[in-house]
Design an enzyme around this catalytic site. Structure first.
Site, short mmCIF file in Angstrom:
data_model
loop_
_atom_site.label_atom_id
_atom_site.label_comp_id
_atom_site.label_asym_id
_atom_site.label_seq_id
_atom_site.Cartn_x
_atom_site.Cartn_y
_atom_site.Cartn_z
N ARG A 28 0.85 -1.20 0.00
CA ARG A 28 0.00 0.00 0.00
C ARG A 28 0.88 1.24 0.00
NH1 ARG A 28 -2.82 2.83 4.88
NH2 ARG A 28 -4.08 4.41 3.82
N ASN B 60 -7.58 1.07 9.86
CA ASN B 60 -6.29 1.34 10.51
C ASN B 60 -6.51 1.26 12.02
OD1 ASN B 60 -5.55 1.98 7.90
ND2 ASN B 60 -5.13 4.15 8.30
N TYR C 112 -4.51 1.04 15.82
CA TYR C 112 -3.26 1.14 16.56
C TYR C 112 -3.40 0.86 18.05
CZ TYR C 112 -0.77 2.92 12.51
OH TYR C 112 -0.18 3.03 11.29
N GLU D 23 -7.77 8.18 6.72
CA GLU D 23 -8.12 8.64 8.06
C GLU D 23 -8.71 10.04 8.12
OE1 GLU D 23 -4.73 8.13 10.61
OE2 GLU D 23 -4.79 5.96 10.44
N HIS E 83 -3.12 10.97 1.22
CA HIS E 83 -2.76 10.64 2.61
C HIS E 83 -2.22 11.92 3.26
CE1 HIS E 83 -1.30 7.20 5.39
NE2 HIS E 83 -1.02 8.32 6.02
N GLU F 20 -3.57 -0.61 8.08
CA GLU F 20 -2.44 -0.15 8.90
C GLU F 20 -2.54 -0.73 10.29
OE1 GLU F 20 -1.67 4.08 9.37
OE2 GLU F 20 -2.12 4.43 7.26
C1 PNW Z 1 -1.65 6.92 11.06
N1 PNW Z 1 -0.64 11.56 15.46
O1 PNW Z 1 -2.36 7.95 11.71
C2 PNW Z 1 -1.26 7.42 9.70
O2 PNW Z 1 -2.12 6.95 8.70
C3 PNW Z 1 0.16 7.18 9.35
O3 PNW Z 1 0.52 8.09 8.35
C4 PNW Z 1 1.02 7.30 10.58
O4 PNW Z 1 2.38 7.29 10.31
C5 PNW Z 1 0.62 6.17 11.51
O5 PNW Z 1 -0.72 6.32 11.87
C6 PNW Z 1 1.43 6.08 12.78
O6 PNW Z 1 1.19 7.18 13.59
C7 PNW Z 1 -1.87 8.82 12.64
O7 PNW Z 1 -0.84 11.33 16.68
C8 PNW Z 1 -2.01 8.52 13.96
O8 PNW Z 1 -0.09 12.65 15.09
C9 PNW Z 1 -1.61 9.42 14.91
C10 PNW Z 1 -1.05 10.62 14.52
C11 PNW Z 1 -0.91 10.92 13.19
C12 PNW Z 1 -1.32 10.02 12.25
#
Ligand code: PNW
Length: 483
Positions: free
Chosen positions: A85, A317, A319, A175, A130, A385
């Site tokens: 991706r 995505n 996390y 996102e 993005h 992600e």
């Molecule tokens: C994702 N923040 O979102 C993004 O899609 C990616 O580009 C990024 O590198 C990845 O997560 C890891 O952070 C984000 O807190 C999640 O600034 C959090 C943040 C930014 C993007």
């Protein structure tokens, strides 16, 4: 070497056509910010203005993937990925954001990337935008302007026309939640605006309109010939009540899910409108605060195509997770947090990875997948992600990240076999260490280390990259034995 991760996971079941990928984004890896006719994006502007990004880091060079694509391809081959991706830099293709002028060098670059991937039996998945909106469009209001939907649609159609003979997986936007909230509510991401409680709903709405226009264009004019799929990548935490016995915390947890996942998932996969709790809470706050400058959460117009049904799969995505406490009786303020009336807490028992916000909770992913199955009409899901970061001195033997991927893949496997969730692929964030937005290069998410201190920007695999490669390899052997 026989590694623990590959052994454990090979005992799990993954569908035979499961996609094994990694994800990246143009601004985070490409560099070449003003090379060969590329126009500036809001991220060029943001990084070039003082005090926005950690130690003044910029994406001017980043991993230089614009000139070192061959090195990235080697990494992709080394992992044995089935899918990759990437995102297109909109202003590299269309320097002022519109199709009035196309940059042939940009087209050439992405043609090479796509052709090389396909020649290596790697399926490309392309995100059209993005976070890196063309600066020229920002100058005309960007996502705040209603016209952006039409302009994005032209850009999307240009990409479908130019690359859609080979690209069959499209993500319109990455996102919208993060883009709207961090770009317009707290100003941590470009364009760095702080207008609490107002702009984020407007730009979120225009992102949904833009996405929906592009999906309808694909559906009407390209799907028949090209046979691909289009979606939008939605991020969400998984949330649980801080006190499961407290009904206020339970209701607050539902609001947290509604304001995070539901904000964009409900219009596309659910009712076709924003979640009821958002409409209700924002309306109530308007009255309480005497807010009269129009509606904050816009209505979907009857005069244009609706967002409902405009995704051919669910791109998720994930996390991290949160424990949620009710905060609905806090003194009123005009803000997204005030509208939500929740307080999100990191459980002290959860290990925290490099990024301060990233508590490691693999079982949250399994629960979120089940929740999406149940609330979004059992869609096909690609995890577009998921990852784990390190900060500080570089550790090539990144055992904690190996453990993270092992635990996470087990949860994904259980979601498929035990919960019947239709997960068709997993993309690790990220192929390479890269520019982690306002954290600069201080936070490393790569399966490959990048040496940003040397001009060669040498890529070196981490232990976690080797283990991910072993999982993919074993999985392939496993399928062959099966047949
Ligand atoms: C994702 N923040 O979102 C993004 O899609 C990616 O580009 C990024 O590198 C990845 O997560 C890891 O952070 C984000 O807190 C999640 O600034 C959090 C943040 C930014 C993007």
């Amino acid at each position: 070497a026989d590694m623990a991760l590959s052994k454990t996971v090979s005992l799990q079941h993954f569908p035979s056509d499961f996609a094994w990928g990694t994800s990246t984004a143009a601004y985070q890896i490409e560099g070449g910010w003003d090379l060969d006719g590329k126009g500036p994006s809001i991220w060029d502007t943001f990084c070039h203005s003082k005090g926005r990004v950690f130690e003044g880091h910029t994406g001017d060079v980043a991993c230089n993937s614009y000139q070192l694509w061959d090195e990235d391809l080697k990494c992709i081959q080394q992992l044995g990925l089935t899918h990759y991706r990437l995102s297109f830099s909109w202003p590299r293709l269309l320097p002022d954001g519109t199709t009035h002028f196309v940059n042939p060098k940009g087209v050439e670059y992405y043609n090479k990337v796509i052709d090389d991937l396909i020649a290596n039996a790697v399926v490309p998945m392309v995100t059209l935008n993005h976070f890196d909106l063309p600066q020229a469009l920002q100058d005309h209001g960007g996502w705040e302007s209603p016209e952006i939907a039409d302009i994005f649609d032209s850009y999307a159609q240009f990409c479908f026309k130019t690359f859609g003979d080979r690209v069959k997986f499209w993500i319109t936007l990455n996102e919208p939640y993060v883009c709207a909230k961090l770009g317009y509510e707290n100003g941590i991401l470009a364009p760095g605006l702080k207008e609490p409680g107002t702009l984020l709903y407007l730009v979120g709405h225009n992102m949904l309109r833009a996405h929906s226009r592009a999906w309808h264009s694909y559906n009407a004019h390209f799907r028949g010939l090209q046979g691909g799929m289009v979606s939008i990548a939605l991020n969400s935490d998984w949330a649980e009540p801080l006190d499961p016995g407290c009904s206020k915390d339970v209701a607050a947890t539902q609001r947290y899910m509604d304001f995070t996942l539901g904000w964009f998932a409900c219009p596309v996969f659910g009712t076709g409108d924003y979640p009821k709790s958002m409409r209700f809470r924002i309306e109530a706050k308007n009255l309480e605060l005497g807010f009269t400058k129009g509606q904050r959460l816009p209505k979907f117009s009857e005069d244009e195509p609706k967002p409902l049904g405009t995704a051919d799969f669910f791109a998720l995505n994930y996390y991290t997770s949160r424990k949620v406490k009710d905060a609905s009786s806090r003194p009123s303020e005009l803000s997204f947090a005030g509208d939500q009336g929740t307080e999100a807490i990191i459980d002290p028992s959860w290990p925290v990875s490099g990024a301060y916000w990233l508590a490691v909770v693999p079982e949250g992913l399994r629960k979120l997948l089940k929740y999406i199955k149940e609330t979004c009409n059992n869609p096909v899901i690609y995890i577009t992600e998921n990852g784990f970061s390190q900060i500080g001195p570089v550790k090539f033997e990144d055992i904690d990240r190996c453990q993270f991927y092992q635990d996470t893949l087990q949860q994904v496997s259980k979601a498929i076999t035990d919960d019947g969730v239709n997960v068709k692929g997993y993309f690790a964030w990220s192929l390479l260490d890269n520019l982690e937005w306002s954290e600069g290069f201080s936070v490393r998410f790569g399966l490959f280390h990048v040496d940003f201190s040397s001009s060669e920007l040498k890529r070196t695999i981490y232990r976690s990259g080797e283990e991910y490669a072993a999982v993919i390899k074993r999985y392939h052997t496993y399928t062959k034995l099966d047949n």
